[in-house]
Design a protein around this motif. Structure first.
Motif, mmCIF file in Angstrom:
data_model
loop_
_atom_site.group_PDB
_atom_site.id
_atom_site.type_symbol
_atom_site.label_atom_id
_atom_site.label_comp_id
_atom_site.label_asym_id
_atom_site.label_seq_id
_atom_site.Cartn_x
_atom_site.Cartn_y
_atom_site.Cartn_z
ATOM 1 N N PRO A 101 35.561 39.302 38.076
ATOM 2 C CA PRO A 101 35.267 39.882 36.764
ATOM 3 C C PRO A 101 35.848 41.288 36.575
ATOM 4 O O PRO A 101 36.162 41.683 35.460
ATOM 5 C CB PRO A 101 33.738 39.894 36.696
ATOM 6 N N ASP A 102 36.000 42.044 37.656
ATOM 7 C CA ASP A 102 36.566 43.398 37.544
ATOM 8 C C ASP A 102 38.049 43.355 37.182
ATOM 9 O O ASP A 102 38.520 44.157 36.386
ATOM 10 C CB ASP A 102 36.382 44.162 38.864
ATOM 11 N N LEU A 103 38.781 42.426 37.777
ATOM 12 C CA LEU A 103 40.209 42.286 37.485
ATOM 13 C C LEU A 103 40.473 41.393 36.281
ATOM 14 O O LEU A 103 41.550 41.428 35.695
ATOM 15 C CB LEU A 103 40.946 41.718 38.704
ATOM 16 N N GLY A 104 39.492 40.538 35.937
ATOM 17 C CA GLY A 104 39.657 39.612 34.812
ATOM 18 C C GLY A 104 40.655 38.513 35.100
ATOM 19 O O GLY A 104 41.423 38.119 34.221
ATOM 20 N N MET A 105 40.670 38.029 36.345
ATOM 21 C CA MET A 105 41.613 36.979 36.719
ATOM 22 C C MET A 105 41.071 36.152 37.876
ATOM 23 O O MET A 105 40.156 36.572 38.577
ATOM 24 C CB MET A 105 42.981 37.567 37.068
ATOM 25 N N TYR A 106 41.653 34.954 38.017
ATOM 26 C CA TYR A 106 41.320 34.090 39.146
ATOM 27 C C TYR A 106 42.157 34.514 40.346
ATOM 28 O O TYR A 106 43.342 34.824 40.201
ATOM 29 C CB TYR A 106 41.622 32.625 38.826
ATOM 30 N N LEU A 107 41.540 34.503 41.526
ATOM 31 C CA LEU A 107 42.241 34.856 42.756
ATOM 32 C C LEU A 107 42.289 33.659 43.689
ATOM 33 O O LEU A 107 41.300 32.954 43.863
ATOM 34 C CB LEU A 107 41.539 36.027 43.452
ATOM 35 N N ILE A 108 43.447 33.447 44.286
ATOM 36 C CA ILE A 108 43.665 32.330 45.212
ATOM 37 C C ILE A 108 44.333 32.892 46.466
ATOM 38 O O ILE A 108 45.438 33.439 46.382
ATOM 39 C CB ILE A 108 44.589 31.263 44.589
ATOM 40 N N GLU A 109 43.661 32.784 47.596
ATOM 41 C CA GLU A 109 44.268 33.195 48.860
ATOM 42 C C GLU A 109 45.040 32.003 49.403
ATOM 43 O O GLU A 109 44.469 30.945 49.613
ATOM 44 C CB GLU A 109 43.198 33.644 49.840
ATOM 45 N N TYR A 110 46.331 32.173 49.630
ATOM 46 C CA TYR A 110 47.181 31.054 50.026
ATOM 47 C C TYR A 110 47.792 31.255 51.409
ATOM 48 O O TYR A 110 47.751 32.336 51.982
ATOM 49 C CB TYR A 110 48.279 30.827 48.986
ATOM 50 N N GLU A 111 48.381 30.171 51.921
ATOM 51 C CA GLU A 111 49.118 30.198 53.185
ATOM 52 C C GLU A 111 50.593 30.033 52.873
ATOM 53 O O GLU A 111 50.955 29.467 51.842
ATOM 54 C CB GLU A 111 48.671 29.056 54.086
ATOM 55 N N VAL A 112 51.431 30.504 53.769
ATOM 56 C CA VAL A 112 52.876 30.351 53.558
ATOM 57 C C VAL A 112 53.441 29.310 54.510
ATOM 58 O O VAL A 112 52.888 29.062 55.582
ATOM 59 C CB VAL A 112 53.642 31.695 53.736
ATOM 60 N N VAL A 113 54.551 28.727 54.100
ATOM 61 C CA VAL A 113 55.251 27.753 54.943
ATOM 62 C C VAL A 113 55.974 28.544 56.021
ATOM 63 O O VAL A 113 56.612 29.551 55.754
ATOM 64 C CB VAL A 113 56.283 26.952 54.101
ATOM 65 N N ARG A 114 55.880 28.083 57.233
ATOM 66 C CA ARG A 114 56.544 28.790 58.352
ATOM 67 C C ARG A 114 57.929 28.260 58.575
ATOM 68 O O ARG A 114 58.298 27.205 58.365
ATOM 69 C CB ARG A 114 55.723 28.643 59.615
#
Length: 114
Positions: A101-114
């Motif tokens: 709610p502070d940023l007003g956006m959805y957050l998604i923590e992702y992984e990267v392809v190695r």
């Protein structure tokens, strides 16, 4: 020996996507209706490759990414199409999504392809 069989269904996958998850594919970010309602028709996408966080923010600007409903047989699923996902080397899969709610956006923590 007793077996505990589970029936395999044809349409297994994104249609069973939980409300608090997104599915990131080769060129799409798919999510449920609750996320789409908050985003509206357009969304801005930001990323922090150091923290590996993708952020999706609602927008009124038609020049941004379009939030579209997916095919009819997949009710209540929406997606954003962008080939930029490949450039970020985001690993395909399902990720938790949360509203900040502070940023007003959805957050998604992702992984990267190695």
């Amino acid at each position: 020996m007793k077996y505990k069989f589970k029936k395999l269904i044809k349409k297994f996958g994104a249609q069973r996507l939980p409300e608090d998850m997104v599915s990131i594919g080769k060129a799409t970010i798919t999510f449920r209706e609750a996320v789409a309602k908050k985003l509206g028709n357009y969304a801005e996408i930001y990323y922090d490759d150091e923290s590996r966080v993708l952020a999706i923010k609602p927008s009124d600007n038609p020049g941004e990414f379009t939030v579209k409903k997916t095919r009819k047989e997949r009710e209540n699923l929406y997606s954003i199409r962008t080939k930029s996902i490949e450039a970020l080397k985001i690993k395909r899969g399902r990720y938790k999504v949360r509203w900040d709610p502070d940023l007003g956006m959805y957050l998604i923590e992702y992984e990267v392809v190695r």
